[in-house]
Motif scaffolding. Sequence first.
Motif, PDB file in Angstrom:
ATOM      1  N   SER A 114      35.282  35.614  52.754  1.00  0.00           N
ATOM      2  CA  SER A 114      36.139  36.560  53.460  1.00  0.00           C
ATOM      3  C   SER A 114      36.756  37.540  52.474  1.00  0.00           C
ATOM      4  N   LEU A 115      37.262  38.625  52.999  1.00  0.00           N
ATOM      5  CA  LEU A 115      37.842  39.682  52.185  1.00  0.00           C
ATOM      6  C   LEU A 115      39.353  39.733  52.364  1.00  0.00           C
ATOM      7  N   GLU A 116      40.028  40.204  51.320  1.00  0.00           N
ATOM      8  CA  GLU A 116      41.476  40.332  51.364  1.00  0.00           C
ATOM      9  C   GLU A 116      41.889  41.531  50.511  1.00  0.00           C
ATOM     10  N   VAL A 117      42.958  42.195  50.909  1.00  0.00           N
ATOM     11  CA  VAL A 117      43.549  43.260  50.110  1.00  0.00           C
ATOM     12  C   VAL A 117      44.737  42.652  49.373  1.00  0.00           C
ATOM     13  N   ILE A 118      44.775  42.866  48.045  1.00  0.00           N
ATOM     14  CA  ILE A 118      45.895  42.357  47.254  1.00  0.00           C
ATOM     15  C   ILE A 118      46.401  43.457  46.329  1.00  0.00           C
ATOM     16  N   GLN A 119      47.608  43.274  45.852  1.00  0.00           N
ATOM     17  CA  GLN A 119      48.206  44.157  44.856  1.00  0.00           C
ATOM     18  C   GLN A 119      48.359  43.384  43.558  1.00  0.00           C
ATOM     19  N   GLU A 120      48.161  44.074  42.451  1.00  0.00           N
ATOM     20  CA  GLU A 120      48.392  43.494  41.126  1.00  0.00           C
ATOM     21  C   GLU A 120      49.221  44.487  40.336  1.00  0.00           C
ATOM     22  N   SER A 121      50.284  44.025  39.722  1.00  0.00           N
ATOM     23  CA  SER A 121      51.120  44.884  38.892  1.00  0.00           C
ATOM     24  C   SER A 121      50.519  45.022  37.500  1.00  0.00           C
ATOM     25  N   ASN A 122      50.836  46.129  36.875  1.00  0.00           N
ATOM     26  CA  ASN A 122      50.486  46.389  35.484  1.00  0.00           C
ATOM     27  C   ASN A 122      49.001  46.179  35.225  1.00  0.00           C
ATOM     28  N   ALA A 123      48.609  45.232  34.371  1.00  0.00           N
ATOM     29  CA  ALA A 123      47.200  45.008  34.036  1.00  0.00           C
ATOM     30  C   ALA A 123      46.572  43.911  34.888  1.00  0.00           C
ATOM     31  N   GLY A 124      47.243  43.484  35.937  1.00  0.00           N
ATOM     32  CA  GLY A 124      46.766  42.370  36.746  1.00  0.00           C
ATOM     33  C   GLY A 124      45.330  42.529  37.211  1.00  0.00           C
ATOM     34  N   ASN A 125      44.616  41.414  37.242  1.00  0.00           N
ATOM     35  CA  ASN A 125      43.210  41.414  37.634  1.00  0.00           C
ATOM     36  C   ASN A 125      42.932  40.169  38.475  1.00  0.00           C
ATOM     37  N   PRO A 126      42.277  40.328  39.629  1.00  0.00           N
ATOM     38  CA  PRO A 126      42.031  39.202  40.527  1.00  0.00           C
ATOM     39  C   PRO A 126      41.123  38.112  39.969  1.00  0.00           C
ATOM     40  N   LEU A 127      40.362  38.400  38.921  1.00  0.00           N
ATOM     41  CA  LEU A 127      39.529  37.352  38.322  1.00  0.00           C
ATOM     42  C   LEU A 127      40.393  36.162  37.901  1.00  0.00           C
ATOM     43  N   ARG A 128      41.609  36.435  37.499  1.00  0.00           N
ATOM     44  CA  ARG A 128      42.528  35.381  37.050  1.00  0.00           C
ATOM     45  C   ARG A 128      42.908  34.427  38.170  1.00  0.00           C
ATOM     46  N   LYS A 129      42.729  34.860  39.401  1.00  0.00           N
ATOM     47  CA  LYS A 129      43.063  34.031  40.565  1.00  0.00           C
ATOM     48  C   LYS A 129      41.810  33.439  41.208  1.00  0.00           C
ATOM     49  N   GLY A 130      40.677  33.577  40.539  1.00  0.00           N
ATOM     50  CA  GLY A 130      39.429  33.045  41.077  1.00  0.00           C
ATOM     51  C   GLY A 130      38.846  33.897  42.191  1.00  0.00           C
ATOM     52  N   LEU A 131      39.251  35.151  42.281  1.00  0.00           N
ATOM     53  CA  LEU A 131      38.773  36.063  43.320  1.00  0.00           C
ATOM     54  C   LEU A 131      37.737  37.014  42.724  1.00  0.00           C
TER      55      LEU A 131
END
Length: 191
Positions: A133-150
């Motif tokens: 499934s897909l989701e829209v997320i926000q990450e501050s500064n240098a945030g990257n979704p790979l860090r959350k397993g996405l």
Amino acid sequence: MKHELPALPYATNALAPKISQQTIELHWGKHAQTYVNNLNNLIPGTPFEHASLEDIILKAEGPIFNNGAQTWNHIFYFTQFSPSPKAKPEGKLAEAIDKSFGSFEAFKEQFSKAAVGLFGSGWAWLVKKADGSLEVIQESNAGNPLRKGLTPVLTCDVWEHSYYVDYQNRRGDYVSIFWDVLDWKVIESRF
């Protein structure tokens, strides 16, 4: 490992007037290049000296993470654009968008709200979760979704340097033109 920015798949003036040549030259040629230079200066003699950007994102902290993630984020961001883009997703990605958000228009609205509404600097992301499934997320500064397993599929850079030359403080205007230069063929390949 020495990190480098790849060549853009389009000329620096190819996205104008939506994204000006000046913005591309400053944002890609100078700003993103500074992240690469900083990263290359930070990693010698560390456990990340020979690490990929993905490993740096997953394991590093502090300045090495920030510069590595920003290098990866900017490459991901700039390589999703085209002067003659495919305008809408098709196939499996289009189906996943409809399933997760109800429609492409509903997805665009949710993503745009996330991009415009992010407080301060950062990124809006379309991500694929483990269940597909897909989701829209926000990450501050240098945030990257790979860090959350996405799995990142699409991103919008909402640091002010990404739009201030062309749109000054009008982040909403920048986000509205962002859709006009997205190449869904590239984005579909990421899905």
